[in-house]
Design a protein around this motif. Structure first.
Motif, PDB file in Angstrom:
ATOM      1  N   GLN A  93     -22.518  24.006 -15.375  1.00 16.54           N
ATOM      2  CA  GLN A  93     -21.702  23.713 -13.909  1.00 16.54           C
ATOM      3  C   GLN A  93     -22.231  24.828 -12.411  1.00 16.54           C
ATOM      4  N   THR A  95     -24.914  26.433 -13.234  1.00 17.03           N
ATOM      5  CA  THR A  95     -26.202  26.453 -12.827  1.00 17.03           C
ATOM      6  C   THR A  95     -26.688  24.771 -12.127  1.00 17.03           C
ATOM      7  N   THR A  96     -26.215  23.841 -12.306  1.00 15.05           N
ATOM      8  CA  THR A  96     -25.944  22.875 -11.946  1.00 15.05           C
ATOM      9  C   THR A  96     -25.477  23.030  -9.823  1.00 15.05           C
ATOM     10  N   CYS A  97     -24.811  23.836 -10.023  1.00 11.45           N
ATOM     11  CA  CYS A  97     -24.363  24.633  -8.511  1.00 11.45           C
ATOM     12  C   CYS A  97     -25.114  24.631  -7.683  1.00 11.45           C
ATOM     13  N   TYR A 100     -28.067  21.933  -6.976  1.00  9.14           N
ATOM     14  CA  TYR A 100     -27.521  21.871  -5.889  1.00  9.14           C
ATOM     15  C   TYR A 100     -28.028  21.858  -4.453  1.00  9.14           C
TER      16      TYR A 100
END
Length: 124
Positions: A93, A95-97, A100
């Motif tokens: 989450q 790394t995805t943040c 994004y």
């Protein structure tokens, strides 16, 4: 998601906004950070590209984000420490943040979105 986890993602968003010199991202994340208790010394250090003044537990996330953005990788020891701290799901989450907010920063820069004049501006 816990308030502490949200704070970690907020730190990452601040680092991304600074990295890309994305005025809109930086401005709104700075406002949210201040509202949610991110110390002014931490926000200033991120803005200025420094590490001093950032509590160690927050610095870990700041350095993780900086490394991912600057090197497209994270040093193994830091990656393992963050994984141990957050667990696999929150690690992904985080790394995805970062990804994004990188996309968002490039978008607002690409369309030259004007920041809110009430928010702190970055010197670019």
């Amino acid at each position: 998601m816990t308030p502490r986890t949200l704070l970690l993602f907020l730190l990452a968003a601040l680092v991304v906004g600074r990295h890309f010199q994305a005025q809109s991202v930086w401005g709104i994340q700075g406002v949210i950070g201040a509202e949610r208790g991110v110390p002014r010394s931490t926000i200033d250090a991120i803005r200025d590209g420094r590490s001093d003044g950032i509590p160690p537990e927050d610095l870990q996330i700041v350095e993780f984000t900086r490394q991912l953005l600057r090197k497209n990788r994270v040093d193994e020891a830091l990656a393992q420490a963050v994984m141990a701290r957050l667990g696999a799901d929150r690690y992904v989450q985080l790394t995805t943040c970062i990804g994004y907010y990188a996309m968002l920063a490039m978008t607002v820069n690409g369309v030259e979105l004007e920041p809110n004049p009430k928010h702190e501006a970055l010197e670019v």
